[in-house]
Motif scaffolding. Structure first.
Motif, PDB file in Angstrom:
ATOM      1  N   ASP A  68      88.884  73.599 -12.913  1.00  0.00           N
ATOM      2  CA  ASP A  68      87.467  73.794 -12.614  1.00  0.00           C
ATOM      3  C   ASP A  68      87.105  72.314 -12.359  1.00  0.00           C
ATOM      4  O   ASP A  68      86.365  71.651 -13.041  1.00  0.00           O
ATOM      5  CB  ASP A  68      86.626  74.650 -13.453  1.00  0.00           C
ATOM      6  N   LYS A 102      83.469  71.192 -13.278  1.00  0.00           N
ATOM      7  CA  LYS A 102      82.934  70.813 -14.650  1.00  0.00           C
ATOM      8  C   LYS A 102      83.548  69.715 -15.154  1.00  0.00           C
ATOM      9  O   LYS A 102      83.495  69.401 -16.264  1.00  0.00           O
ATOM     10  CB  LYS A 102      83.314  72.181 -15.508  1.00  0.00           C
ATOM     11  N   TRP A 113      82.301  75.255 -22.005  1.00  0.00           N
ATOM     12  CA  TRP A 113      81.626  73.692 -22.166  1.00  0.00           C
ATOM     13  C   TRP A 113      81.976  73.310 -23.482  1.00  0.00           C
ATOM     14  O   TRP A 113      82.065  72.063 -23.921  1.00  0.00           O
ATOM     15  CB  TRP A 113      80.187  73.779 -21.888  1.00  0.00           C
ATOM     16  N   VAL A 147      77.266  66.138 -15.255  1.00  0.00           N
ATOM     17  CA  VAL A 147      78.176  66.750 -16.398  1.00  0.00           C
ATOM     18  C   VAL A 147      78.450  65.731 -17.483  1.00  0.00           C
ATOM     19  O   VAL A 147      78.311  66.110 -18.654  1.00  0.00           O
ATOM     20  CB  VAL A 147      79.577  67.217 -15.702  1.00  0.00           C
TER      21      VAL A 147
END
Length: 321
Positions: free
Chosen positions: A247, A250, A167, A103
């Motif tokens: 989350d 992420k 994102w 990520v």
């Protein structure tokens, strides 16, 4: 005997000539260095180097230390004692760390590309004389450097646009730096007008001039600006706290590190049962330092390739006259 004396005299002449050349290279107003000055410079450089390297040494050594060594040291380890690579094997084998690393790399690459595209285009437009709305846009950008809406309005705007849990919320809110745009604009204004005029005579438009003339002559500032953006994205974690607090799939690496440091525990599912316990394979402090090392490695790899541009890219754009 005569040949030996002749060769000795030649060597002496060469030494004298080299010394005279070194003296002549010094500006006439600059005094020769004294022993005290040289010693002070050496101590200053040595102290600065120690301030930088000693913490890195302690972090690296602690990350390789066993729980028993950390327990005996009472925390951070200064001298090698019971080194092991179990922490790194456990960390790299954990899916949380691997996902967070991917990520962080994705956010850094995409964010740097978006930020550079916006900054370069904006700086080039502001650097061209008589461009439409140049003064108004420049004034508007400068005002945003000193006056901001604040955290809550920014959060409301991003969430109102559907950015919560997305994102793009980790990239777009911090995609533009006005300071970097002003630095790029200063460089682009210094681009040789003869080169631009020659390109226009050949039929080049603004896109061709930017790609073939302005950017090649501004490699230094482009590399430095890209490094600034990349480091900012790599080290960012605050946007994750705002827009992706739940989350964990992420989360970037920096936020995972923040979570481990705040909770002072090991990786999920690890065999670690507490700080400093000799029967555990890894200690929480060793794990935290290993994550710190992992976050530093990409910067250490990239920095040497950009370092040569730092002086040229930052200082040259600031010197005018």
């Amino acid at each position: 005997m005569t040949n030996a004396l002749t060769m000795g005299s030649r060597r002496e002449k060469r030494r004298t000539a080299a010394a005279a050349k070194r003296r002549s290279a010094r500006p006439p107003w600059e005094e020769p260095p004294t022993a005290v000055g040289q010693a002070a410079k050496g101590l200053t450089l040595g102290g600065t180097l120690a301030v930088i390297l000693v913490p890195l040494w302690i972090i690296l050594l602690t990350s390789f230390s066993t729980p028993g060594a950390i327990n005996r040291a009472g925390g951070l380890v200064i001298w090698p004692d019971g080194l092991t690579t179990e922490t790194y094997r456990q960390m790299l084998g954990d899916p949380t760390i691997v996902t967070a690393l991917g990520v962080s790399l994705g956010i850094t690459v995409v964010g740097t590309a978006v930020s550079m595209a916006v900054s370069v285009l904006c700086a080039y437009g502001l650097s061209r004389p008589r461009s439409f709305g140049q003064r108004f846009v420049l004034l508007l950008l400068i005002v945003t450097m000193f006056v901001g809406g604040g955290l809550i309005p920014s959060f409301l705007v991003v969430t109102g646009l559907g950015g919560y849990g997305q994102w793009w919320a980790l990239v777009l809110p911090s995609a533009v730096s006005v300071f970097n745009i002003l630095v790029l604009r200063a460089f682009y204004q210094d681009t040789s007008s003869e080169l631009i005029d020659a390109a226009r005579v050949d039929g080049a438009g603004h896109w061709r001039i930017l790609w073939s003339v302005v950017l090649p002559t501004s490699r230094a500032v482009t590399a430095v600006t890209a490094l600034f953006y990349a480091v900012g994205y790599w080290n960012s974690f605050f946007n994750v706290m705002l827009y992706m607090p739940t989350d964990s799939q992420k989360w970037p690496l920096q936020y995972v590190l923040l979570t481990y440091v705040n909770r002072a525990n090991g990786l999920p599912g690890s065999v670690n049962s507490g700080f400093g316990q000799t029967h555990a394979q890894t200690a929480p402090l060793s794990l935290q330092m290993a994550v710190v090392v992992l976050t530093l490695v990409p910067l250490v790899i990239v920095y040497p390739f950009v370092q040569k541009h730092l002086r040229t890219g930052v200082l040259t754009g600031a010197i005018k006259g």
